[in-house]
Design a protein around this motif. Structure first.
Motif, PDB file in Angstrom:
ATOM      1  N   GLU A  19       0.827  -1.212   0.000  1.00 59.79           N
ATOM      2  CA  GLU A  19       0.000   0.000   0.000  1.00 59.79           C
ATOM      3  C   GLU A  19       0.862   1.263   0.000  1.00 59.79           C
ATOM      4  O   GLU A  19       0.541   2.244  -0.669  1.00 59.79           O
ATOM      5  CB  GLU A  19      -0.961   0.001   1.190  1.00 59.79           C
ATOM      6  CG  GLU A  19      -2.109  -0.969   1.027  1.00 59.79           C
ATOM      7  CD  GLU A  19      -2.936  -0.702  -0.226  1.00 59.79           C
ATOM      8  OE1 GLU A  19      -3.280   0.464  -0.514  1.00 59.79           O
ATOM      9  OE2 GLU A  19      -3.219  -1.681  -0.938  1.00 59.79           O
ATOM     10  N   HIS A  20       1.954   1.245   0.742  1.00 60.34           N
ATOM     11  CA  HIS A  20       2.871   2.394   0.756  1.00 60.34           C
ATOM     12  C   HIS A  20       3.474   2.613  -0.633  1.00 60.34           C
ATOM     13  O   HIS A  20       3.623   3.758  -1.071  1.00 60.34           O
ATOM     14  CB  HIS A  20       3.978   2.210   1.793  1.00 60.34           C
ATOM     15  CG  HIS A  20       3.530   2.447   3.192  1.00 60.34           C
ATOM     16  ND1 HIS A  20       3.175   3.681   3.672  1.00 60.34           N
ATOM     17  CD2 HIS A  20       3.380   1.586   4.231  1.00 60.34           C
ATOM     18  CE1 HIS A  20       2.821   3.584   4.941  1.00 60.34           C
ATOM     19  NE2 HIS A  20       2.933   2.314   5.299  1.00 60.34           N
ATOM     20  N   ARG A  22       2.086   1.760  -3.475  1.00 61.85           N
ATOM     21  CA  ARG A  22       1.008   2.295  -4.300  1.00 61.85           C
ATOM     22  C   ARG A  22       0.846   3.793  -4.016  1.00 61.85           C
ATOM     23  O   ARG A  22       0.687   4.603  -4.928  1.00 61.85           O
ATOM     24  CB  ARG A  22      -0.303   1.559  -4.032  1.00 61.85           C
ATOM     25  CG  ARG A  22      -1.427   1.996  -4.962  1.00 61.85           C
ATOM     26  CD  ARG A  22      -2.788   1.335  -4.700  1.00 61.85           C
ATOM     27  NE  ARG A  22      -2.842   0.175  -3.857  1.00 61.85           N
ATOM     28  CZ  ARG A  22      -2.772  -1.093  -4.275  1.00 61.85           C
ATOM     29  NH1 ARG A  22      -2.606  -1.346  -5.551  1.00 61.85           N
ATOM     30  NH2 ARG A  22      -2.868  -2.094  -3.414  1.00 61.85           N
ATOM     31  N   GLY A  23       0.919   4.177  -2.754  1.00 59.48           N
ATOM     32  CA  GLY A  23       0.836   5.591  -2.381  1.00 59.48           C
ATOM     33  C   GLY A  23       1.990   6.394  -2.967  1.00 59.48           C
ATOM     34  O   GLY A  23       1.809   7.533  -3.402  1.00 59.48           O
ATOM     35  N   LEU A  25       3.583   5.780  -5.717  1.00 61.65           N
ATOM     36  CA  LEU A  25       3.317   5.941  -7.145  1.00 61.65           C
ATOM     37  C   LEU A  25       2.345   7.092  -7.386  1.00 61.65           C
ATOM     38  O   LEU A  25       2.578   7.953  -8.239  1.00 61.65           O
ATOM     39  CB  LEU A  25       2.762   4.638  -7.720  1.00 61.65           C
ATOM     40  CG  LEU A  25       2.434   4.641  -9.207  1.00 61.65           C
ATOM     41  CD1 LEU A  25       3.691   4.917 -10.032  1.00 61.65           C
ATOM     42  CD2 LEU A  25       1.817   3.314  -9.605  1.00 61.65           C
ATOM     43  N   HIS A  26       1.282   7.135  -6.622  1.00 60.44           N
ATOM     44  CA  HIS A  26       0.294   8.208  -6.779  1.00 60.44           C
ATOM     45  C   HIS A  26       0.859   9.563  -6.359  1.00 60.44           C
ATOM     46  O   HIS A  26       0.569  10.579  -6.987  1.00 60.44           O
ATOM     47  CB  HIS A  26      -0.978   7.885  -5.987  1.00 60.44           C
ATOM     48  CG  HIS A  26      -1.733   6.728  -6.538  1.00 60.44           C
ATOM     49  ND1 HIS A  26      -2.276   6.711  -7.804  1.00 60.44           N
ATOM     50  CD2 HIS A  26      -2.019   5.522  -5.994  1.00 60.44           C
ATOM     51  CE1 HIS A  26      -2.870   5.562  -8.020  1.00 60.44           C
ATOM     52  NE2 HIS A  26      -2.728   4.816  -6.937  1.00 60.44           N
ATOM     53  N   ALA A  27       1.668   9.590  -5.318  1.00 61.33           N
ATOM     54  CA  ALA A  27       2.253  10.845  -4.828  1.00 61.33           C
ATOM     55  C   ALA A  27       3.223  11.437  -5.842  1.00 61.33           C
ATOM     56  O   ALA A  27       3.412  12.655  -5.887  1.00 61.33           O
ATOM     57  CB  ALA A  27       2.960  10.615  -3.497  1.00 61.33           C
ATOM     58  N   ARG A  29       2.976  11.454  -9.095  1.00 61.53           N
ATOM     59  CA  ARG A  29       2.347  11.939 -10.330  1.00 61.53           C
ATOM     60  C   ARG A  29       2.082  13.434 -10.251  1.00 61.53           C
ATOM     61  O   ARG A  29       1.503  13.937  -9.304  1.00 61.53           O
ATOM     62  CB  ARG A  29       1.033  11.209 -10.572  1.00 61.53           C
ATOM     63  CG  ARG A  29       1.234   9.763 -10.917  1.00 61.53           C
ATOM     64  CD  ARG A  29      -0.063   9.110 -11.336  1.00 61.53           C
ATOM     65  NE  ARG A  29       0.209   7.725 -11.687  1.00 61.53           N
ATOM     66  CZ  ARG A  29      -0.602   6.734 -11.400  1.00 61.53           C
ATOM     67  NH1 ARG A  29      -1.742   6.953 -10.779  1.00 61.53           N
ATOM     68  NH2 ARG A  29      -0.290   5.509 -11.743  1.00 61.53           N
TER      69      ARG A  29
END
Length: 119
Positions: A19-20, A22-23, A25-27, A29
């Motif tokens: 989950e970290h 994944r976070g 990756l989103h952070a 962008r």
């Protein structure tokens, strides 16, 4: 009772790590990127890969231990020890491939270390 009471600590930690990531990756962008930030991110990626390699090896060891200490069965014509052995070997292979990825990440990190802001 907390839902985490039914989950073993290693499984919980692996799920949280996923989950970290994944976070992360989103952070990443759409944010402004400076060369030194890229260098630091590559270094952190190397750390993640090293830990991933260690987790794969630990899981392989745990599978081998479970095969020795538990009476395991199989749901097909192969023995439980054959399934466990194959899984353990494949995780050792995963660890090796992650190590190779770590070497590539280290080379990328090294290359990023040569970047400087132009004038």
């Amino acid at each position: 009772m907390d839902i985490t009471d039914d989950v073993d600590p290693m499984t919980l930690a692996i799920n949280q790590a996923a989950e970290h990531l994944r976070g992360a990756l989103h952070a990443g962008r759409g944010v402004r990127v400076e060369p030194q930030v890229l260098y630091a991110r590559a270094s952190d990626l190397i750390s993640v890969l090293i830990r991933t390699q260690e987790v794969a090896m630990a899981l392989s060891d745990q599978i081998e231990k479970a095969a020795r200490t538990h009476r395991l069965g199989s749901d097909d014509d192969r023995s439980a020890s054959e399934h466990a052995g194959r899984a353990a070997c494949l995780l050792v292979q995963v660890a090796g491939e992650v190590a190779e990825a770590g070497l590539a990440a280290d080379q990328a990190w090294n290359a990023l270390g040569h970047l400087r802001l132009g004038e």
